[in-house]
Design a protein around this motif. Sequence first.
Motif, short mmCIF file in Angstrom:
data_model
loop_
_atom_site.label_atom_id
_atom_site.label_comp_id
_atom_site.label_asym_id
_atom_site.label_seq_id
_atom_site.Cartn_x
_atom_site.Cartn_y
_atom_site.Cartn_z
N VAL B 72 0.86 -1.19 0.00
CA VAL B 72 0.00 0.00 0.00
C VAL B 72 0.89 1.23 0.00
O VAL B 72 1.89 1.28 0.71
CB VAL B 72 -0.91 0.01 1.25
N ARG B 73 0.53 2.19 -0.83
CA ARG B 73 1.28 3.45 -0.88
C ARG B 73 0.33 4.63 -0.90
O ARG B 73 -0.79 4.52 -1.39
CB ARG B 73 2.15 3.51 -2.15
N LEU B 74 0.81 5.77 -0.42
CA LEU B 74 0.06 7.01 -0.57
C LEU B 74 0.03 7.40 -2.03
O LEU B 74 0.98 7.12 -2.76
CB LEU B 74 0.75 8.15 0.20
N ARG B 75 -1.02 8.07 -2.44
CA ARG B 75 -1.05 8.60 -3.80
C ARG B 75 -0.78 10.11 -3.71
O ARG B 75 -1.64 10.88 -3.28
CB ARG B 75 -2.40 8.34 -4.46
N PRO B 76 0.44 10.51 -4.10
CA PRO B 76 0.80 11.92 -3.94
C PRO B 76 -0.18 12.82 -4.70
O PRO B 76 -0.62 12.49 -5.79
CB PRO B 76 2.19 12.01 -4.57
N GLY B 77 -0.48 13.94 -4.13
CA GLY B 77 -1.36 14.92 -4.79
C GLY B 77 -2.84 14.66 -4.60
O GLY B 77 -3.66 15.48 -5.01
N SER B 78 -3.18 13.54 -3.97
CA SER B 78 -4.59 13.18 -3.90
C SER B 78 -5.39 14.01 -2.89
O SER B 78 -6.61 13.97 -2.88
CB SER B 78 -4.74 11.69 -3.57
N LEU B 79 -4.69 14.76 -2.05
CA LEU B 79 -5.40 15.62 -1.10
C LEU B 79 -5.60 17.03 -1.64
O LEU B 79 -6.23 17.86 -1.00
CB LEU B 79 -4.61 15.72 0.22
N ARG B 80 -5.02 17.28 -2.81
CA ARG B 80 -4.93 18.67 -3.28
C ARG B 80 -6.30 19.33 -3.46
O ARG B 80 -6.47 20.49 -3.10
CB ARG B 80 -4.13 18.71 -4.59
N ASP B 81 -7.27 18.63 -4.04
CA ASP B 81 -8.56 19.27 -4.31
C ASP B 81 -9.35 19.53 -3.03
O ASP B 81 -10.02 20.56 -2.91
CB ASP B 81 -9.37 18.43 -5.30
N ALA B 82 -9.26 18.58 -2.10
CA ALA B 82 -9.93 18.79 -0.81
C ALA B 82 -9.29 19.98 -0.10
O ALA B 82 -9.99 20.83 0.47
CB ALA B 82 -9.82 17.54 0.06
N LEU B 83 -7.97 20.06 -0.18
CA LEU B 83 -7.25 21.17 0.42
C LEU B 83 -7.67 22.50 -0.22
O LEU B 83 -7.94 23.48 0.47
CB LEU B 83 -5.74 20.95 0.26
N ALA B 84 -7.74 22.51 -1.55
CA ALA B 84 -8.12 23.74 -2.26
C ALA B 84 -9.54 24.17 -1.88
O ALA B 84 -9.80 25.36 -1.67
CB ALA B 84 -8.01 23.53 -3.77
N TRP B 85 -10.43 23.18 -1.75
CA TRP B 85 -11.81 23.51 -1.37
C TRP B 85 -11.81 24.21 -0.01
O TRP B 85 -12.43 25.25 0.17
CB TRP B 85 -12.66 22.22 -1.31
N LEU B 86 -11.09 23.64 0.95
CA LEU B 86 -11.06 24.19 2.31
C LEU B 86 -10.36 25.55 2.35
O LEU B 86 -10.81 26.45 3.05
CB LEU B 86 -10.34 23.23 3.25
N GLN B 87 -9.27 25.68 1.60
CA GLN B 87 -8.50 26.93 1.62
C GLN B 87 -9.36 28.10 1.17
O GLN B 87 -9.35 29.15 1.78
CB GLN B 87 -7.27 26.82 0.72
N ARG B 88 -10.09 27.88 0.07
CA ARG B 88 -10.95 28.97 -0.42
C ARG B 88 -11.97 29.38 0.62
O ARG B 88 -12.19 30.55 0.85
CB ARG B 88 -11.67 28.53 -1.71
N ARG B 89 -12.60 28.41 1.28
CA ARG B 89 -13.65 28.72 2.27
C ARG B 89 -13.07 29.34 3.52
O ARG B 89 -13.61 30.28 4.06
CB ARG B 89 -14.44 27.45 2.65
N GLU B 90 -11.98 28.77 3.99
CA GLU B 90 -11.43 29.25 5.26
C GLU B 90 -11.06 30.73 5.14
O GLU B 90 -11.40 31.54 5.98
CB GLU B 90 -10.21 28.41 5.68
N LEU B 91 -10.39 31.06 4.05
CA LEU B 91 -9.99 32.44 3.80
C LEU B 91 -11.22 33.34 3.74
O LEU B 91 -11.28 34.38 4.39
CB LEU B 91 -9.23 32.49 2.47
N PHE B 92 -12.21 32.89 2.97
CA PHE B 92 -13.40 33.70 2.75
C PHE B 92 -14.18 33.89 4.04
O PHE B 92 -14.58 35.00 4.38
CB PHE B 92 -14.25 32.99 1.69
N TRP B 93 -14.38 32.80 4.78
CA TRP B 93 -15.15 32.90 6.02
C TRP B 93 -14.44 33.81 7.01
O TRP B 93 -15.08 34.57 7.72
CB TRP B 93 -15.31 31.53 6.68
N SER B 94 -13.12 33.71 7.07
CA SER B 94 -12.38 34.47 8.07
C SER B 94 -12.37 35.95 7.73
O SER B 94 -12.35 36.80 8.61
CB SER B 94 -10.94 33.98 8.15
#
Lengths: 115, 115
Positions: B72-94
């Motif tokens: 079993v291995r991590l798939r690099p880059g696979s968190l990127r879209d979830a991260l981008a979704w959160l980043q946009r909201r966190e910035l905006f909400w704050s």
Amino acid sequence: MMENSNLDRTFAALGDPTRRAILDRLAQRAGATVSELAEPFAIKLPAVMKHLGVLGEAGLITRSKSGRVVTVRLRPGSLRDALAWLQRRELFWSTRVDKPTAYAERKATQARARK
Amino acid sequence: MMENSNLDRTFAALGDPTRRAILDRLAQRAGATVSELAEPFAIKLPAVMKHLGVLGEAGLITRSKSGRVVTVRLRPGSLRDALAWLQRRELFWSTRVDKPTAYAERKATQARARK
């Protein structure tokens, strides 16, 4: 640091498209009533209430009651710990795990984003 | 942009402490067998396999079989879209939603973090 169970609830709450859409609607206004929130969705009010319950349990929204009207608002800062969790991993996975693959994938994503 | 259903699967997969711990174990090594991954957890192998199934469905890990051993291995880059979704909201909400509250909460969090 947010407790593990809070991260559980936050990520689980975000794993549903209607709940993410509700959050995005709330971000466009200072507050919304439950029926205002329900309006664009093809689901019944009890289903919306259930989603709001999940979002409330996760601490992502607050609900205040005035007479018979419930006003729903985003809770600022409530995404911060989930974001921090993801940021640490994304950075680490991209820079350490399988460097050439991560690099190639990043380039491919950037190329797609430019299109 | 990742499709909605992929975001659903990613966030849902992250909403479980055992699955997040499996990802963190994988981040410490180039790859791990299923039994290596199962070792620190007080759950049986089939339960671990089920968690790996959820992580695989969400595209967060890859599994390769050599003989009877699954790596079993991590798939690099696979968190990127979830991260981008959160980043946009966190910035905006704050920055936008209820500014004074966001500011006060941020300061309180920073003060707690310094302790």
